[in-house]
Design an enzyme around this catalytic site. Sequence first.
Site, mmCIF file in Angstrom:
data_model
loop_
_atom_site.group_PDB
_atom_site.id
_atom_site.type_symbol
_atom_site.label_atom_id
_atom_site.label_comp_id
_atom_site.label_asym_id
_atom_site.label_seq_id
_atom_site.Cartn_x
_atom_site.Cartn_y
_atom_site.Cartn_z
ATOM 1 N N GLY A 212 0.834 -1.208 0.000
ATOM 2 C CA GLY A 212 0.000 0.000 0.000
ATOM 3 C C GLY A 212 0.861 1.247 0.000
ATOM 4 C CG ASN A 213 -0.291 4.649 -1.356
ATOM 5 O OD1 ASN A 213 -1.016 5.416 -0.742
ATOM 6 N ND2 ASN A 213 -0.686 4.026 -2.476
ATOM 7 C CG PHE A 214 3.121 6.519 3.962
ATOM 8 C CD1 PHE A 214 2.932 5.716 5.076
ATOM 9 C CD2 PHE A 214 4.375 6.566 3.374
ATOM 10 C CE1 PHE A 214 3.981 4.985 5.613
ATOM 11 C CE2 PHE A 214 5.435 5.839 3.896
ATOM 12 C CZ PHE A 214 5.241 5.037 5.017
ATOM 13 C CB SER A 215 -2.860 7.890 0.036
ATOM 14 O OG SER A 215 -4.093 8.557 -0.077
ATOM 15 C CB ALA A 280 -2.044 7.427 -3.498
#
Length: 408
Positions: A212-215, A280
Site C-alpha cells: 500500500g502507500n501512506f495516502s 494514490a
Amino acid sequence: MSAQALQGKHIVVGVCGGIAAYKTATLVRLLIKAGAEVQVIMTPAAREFITPLTLSTLSGNPVITEFFTANTGEWHSHVQLGLWADAMVIAPATASTIAKMATGVADNMLVTSYLSCRAQVFVAPAMDLDMMAHPTTARNLNTLRSDGCIIIEPAAGELASHLVGRGRMEEPERIFERLAQYFAGSSSLAGKHLLITAGPTYERIDPVRFIGNFSTGKMGYAIANEAARRGARVTLVSGPVGELSTVDDVTVVPVESAEQMLAAAEKAFATADVTVLAAAVADYRPARQFDRKIKREHDGIEQIELVKNPDIAATLGAQKADNQRLVGFALETDHPMEHAAEKLARKHLDMIVLNSLSDPGAGFGFDTNKVTLIFADGRQPASFPLKTKAEVAADILNNIESLIELPQ
Ligand code: CTP
C-alpha cells in the site's frame, strides 16, 4: 435564476485600457438590467478605448477616473467606493494594472479603490498572447489569486493583434454569470455528477498483508464534501481510509484494490460530468495472492513477483467524451512541473493538481496542502500558498467550474 441575486447589489466595475473595454459596456448593461447599482472606475488609458459618456449613461452614475474633478476640485474617495462595493470586477484587466494590483502601485483611482476594497474582487484579464504567456503575468496573477481575487480566465481566440491564442477577455455574459452565481451562492457544479477517487489502494499478498502507500484520503474526501456542498451529486470511490467522514449527499463506494477501484470508477464514469482522481493507486500488485497466511518457516518466501496494475486515469482518459472533464493529481519529487505536464498529456487530463512533497505541512497525512494547477487548454499554471485541505478543495473546484460550460 441566479441573476436575481444581483438585485440591489453594489458593483464597482474597473475598466483598463484594452480593446476589450468596448465589451464592458455590455457587462454594465447586464448588471443594471439585473437590478445592480454600478459605479464605473476607468484608468486614464481606458478612456482611449471607450468614452466615459457611454459607461456613465449605461450605469446611471458619473464615471470616475481622476482623484479630483479638475474644474470643481471635488475629491473622489477611493475608500468610500471600496466600502460601498459588494463586489468589484476589473474587466478588462491589462498586464500593467494586474502588475500594479499585485505590487500595490496605487497611482490611479482603480488601483487605490482595489486596495481599499473589502469585498470579493473578480479580475478578467485581456492582453496579447505573449504578454499573457509571460512568466511575469503568470506570477502576478498567482499573487492576486493568493490575495483572494477570483481570476476569470481569458478565452482563446483571435486577438486584436490578429494573432490567435489565449488572452481574449471572457465574454461579458460569462463574467456576468460568474458574478450572479457568486451572489446566488450557486455553482455551475450544481446538479452535475462528480466522480472522485480517494485514498490508497491495498494490494493483497495474503489475508493479513498488503502492498500500500501512506495516502490518508483527506484531500479526496475534502473535494467530495465541498462538491456536495455546491450541489453536485457525488460518487466517491474510496480506498481503505479509516475514519474519514462525508456529508450526507456523497455516495461512498468502498474498494480495496486498484482493480476494484477501476471497476467501480468505470461504472460511475458513464454518467460523470467531472471526474477527479485523487487516489494514490498502487502501481503494482503481487502476481499471486496466497489464500492463507504465509508462514515464515514453511513457505520461505523471499521475493514477491509483481504485475502492473491498470492505470485508472489513463483508462478513463481514453474513454472521455467531449463534454466530460478529467482531473488528476501528481505527487512529484524531482522536476515536478515537467513530470506533471507529461502526465496531464499522457492521461488525457484537462487539469492536473501538482502536490508538493517538499514544502513543510504539505502532502500525506497533513491537514494542509500546497498545490499548483496545470491546465491542458494552454492557460498559465495557477499556484496557491499553503492552505487547509478544505480551502485547497475549494480552489480546485473553483478552477473545475471554470473548465465546465456555464449556463448562458
Ligand atoms: N492514477 C490512476 N491509476 C493508476 C496510477 C495513477 O488513476 N494506476 C492516477 C492518480 O490518481 C493521479 C494520476 O493518475 O490522479 C497520477 O498518479 P501518479 O501515481 O503520480 O502517476 P503514475 O502514472 O503512477 O506515475 P509515477 O511513475 O510517477 O508513479
